[in-house]
Design an enzyme around this catalytic site. Sequence first.
Site, mmCIF file in Angstrom:
data_model
loop_
_atom_site.group_PDB
_atom_site.id
_atom_site.type_symbol
_atom_site.label_atom_id
_atom_site.label_comp_id
_atom_site.label_asym_id
_atom_site.label_seq_id
_atom_site.Cartn_x
_atom_site.Cartn_y
_atom_site.Cartn_z
ATOM 1 N N ASN A 378 18.297 -0.350 11.121
ATOM 2 C CA ASN A 378 19.439 -0.680 10.252
ATOM 3 C C ASN A 378 18.907 -1.093 8.895
ATOM 4 O OD1 ASN A 378 22.136 -1.355 9.487
ATOM 5 N ND2 ASN A 378 21.641 -3.487 9.869
ATOM 6 N N GLU A 379 18.994 -2.358 8.561
ATOM 7 C CA GLU A 379 18.507 -2.806 7.247
ATOM 8 C C GLU A 379 17.053 -3.254 7.402
ATOM 9 O OE1 GLU A 379 21.355 -5.628 5.728
ATOM 10 O OE2 GLU A 379 22.620 -3.997 4.978
HETATM 11 O O1 AHR Z 1 28.533 -5.395 7.657
HETATM 12 C C1 AHR Z 1 27.982 -6.646 7.835
HETATM 13 C C2 AHR Z 1 26.470 -6.630 7.745
HETATM 14 O O2 AHR Z 1 26.065 -6.255 6.465
HETATM 15 C C3 AHR Z 1 25.764 -5.652 8.618
HETATM 16 O O3 AHR Z 1 25.563 -6.129 9.880
HETATM 17 C C4 AHR Z 1 24.452 -5.461 7.939
HETATM 18 O O4 AHR Z 1 23.891 -4.201 8.193
HETATM 19 C C5 AHR Z 1 24.761 -5.729 6.487
HETATM 20 O O5 AHR Z 1 23.888 -6.653 5.961
#
Ligand code: AHR
Length: 661
Positions: A378-379
């Site tokens: 993800n991030e």
């Molecule tokens: O959408 C909320 C959060 O924002 C998600 O979990 C993350 O990927 C981003 O930082």
Amino acid sequence: MMKSKGLLATLALAAGMTLQAQTNEFVIQTKKLGAEIQPTMYGLFFEDINYAADGGLYAELVKNRSFEFPQALMGWNSFGKVEVRDDGPFERNPHYVRLRPAKHPHMQTGLDNRGYFGIGLKKDAEYRFSVWARIPDGGNAGKIRVELVDTKSMGESQVYTSQEVTIGSKEWKKYQVVLKAPVTDPKATLRVFLTSPATVDLEHVSLFPVDTWKGHENGLRKDIVQALADLKPGIFRFPGGCIVEGTTLDDRYQWKNTVGPVENRPLNLNRWQYTFTHRFYPDYYQSYGLGFFEFFQLSEEIGAEPLPILNCGLACQYQNAADDETSRVVLDQLDPYIQDALDLIEFANGDVTSKWGKVRADMGHPAPFNLKFIGIGNEQWGSVYPERLELFVKAIRKAYPDIQIVGSSGPNSEGADFDYLWPEMKRIKVDLVDEHFYRPESWFLAQGARYDQYDRKGPKVFAGEYACHGQGKKWNHFHASLLEAAFMTGLERNADIVHMATYAPLLAHVEGWQWRPDLIWYDNLQTVRTASYYVQQLYAKYKGTNVLSLTMDKQPVTGAEGQNGLFASAVYDAGTGEYIVKVANTSDQKQTLNLKFEGMKKKEALTSGRCITLASANPDADNTIEHPNTIAPKETTMQVSGQAVQVELAPNTFAVYILKK
Ligand code: AHR
């Protein structure tokens, strides 16, 4: 259809057709169809944040139904002789409660469950109560009474409705009864108590509305799914978001824990319970009742391509120090994580004779789900990510060469991590790169041309999380949605490279949110579609099949200097034969537009048109539970002829013009 002259005049005015001296000349080329717009272009980002799953989309009304929360009775009030035990019938959820008769026959033993911010009941609706139970001592049958009660005690009686259930077996068995609610109450309570002198064991105490989406048991809340379906999503990202990563690797999202019988899906922490201490919800966990089977099934039912995102071997990088070895899997121990990804593809697409295809078939879906995409990570940021991603990509390509893989460009829309990761994604040859931007108004206003210069030869773009975060503590207000609409003209114009876009987050309970803005809000009974929702819906509904070139003074209309705060894009829809022009007027001035369709044959002409606008006199207005329809699209008919149409677009308005030749 014949219309009176007066009516025609009114409609023409409503569609903004009066002439103005200063005109913005938009030239739309109809002869040469541009890039194909992917069916996946607009869609959904789902994450269990803001009570999006338990307490939201997942229709279960009982909180902590399996007594697996670390404080086993959290969510319950017990009375009389209630004991928590841990040798129950479900291996991964071993806890249950033993109810012994109270010390005097006039006294009671039992439990109340308050659900998620109360249990929402609708008058005349039916609710299916189910429980796994046994009489541990054998002998006479035990009896429990199941009640829906009014804990506010507003009426004559606390009890709205009740049913008795006889537990007749020493072995664990599932029992169920249906209760009909005589009233509407957003905050009722479920009460279960003994009504006979026998000791009774209870496990997996559950209450669902009978009327779930498509009537599925273990189903989803119908009104929320309807709101999702009405968005006409082409892609459906699941299960997040940061929730994929976990604060520690132990509590990362593990899809295998979310399939099979619900009674045996182990509870997991929800990182959104504690991420923001000013919005702390100690009782927020993941039951996984809404798991990967339900996700694939829902994707199929609403016509969206599923896009699972899996952990890449890294726990949340925000929540762990870069040198914390325990928050990442060493490369030579990554195999189980990679195997999880391969097994998920098998679960979705495998033959019923395969290990995971059989699990899917046993859950009621022998046909494959036809999964085409998978995201890894993800991030993430730093070299720890591409090092791991590479190993996944190699293994997935080998086993499933047709699956498209999504990599990440990190948490920021630009900057050092972004600049490092994009070339890495090209090197690793992922198919799409996930970009995230939760940014203020100024960013959205400046990004109309963001994708114009992107490399056309590399991976495609997945704008996987974005929303305009208004400054000055404004959330889900109209102005933010207008700027999202403006920005999205740039996604559409660049549909050759932008293949997917999903606003985030999707869902929020008004009493349990951690993050805002969000696309859809709800309480226990109603949903609210935000102004941003309508922007997403207009784009998805009128996405067309091909981009058309639209220019003003030979330049794309991106809100650039001298373009009067206008952003625009145009598409052709081969299915309906319509030309669709989307324009966001972000200025405080009314703008006259001349939409000139070039490339039509001499004898061809525009024959009919509609204009859908989204506007609000107050830029800070939003839709709320109390006033859900303050901002909504309005449609008017346009009288058109020839090969051009002149329209007046009100200040701060998003318009979609749909024209037929
Ligand atoms: O959408 C909320 C959060 O924002 C998600 O979990 C993350 O990927 C981003 O930082």
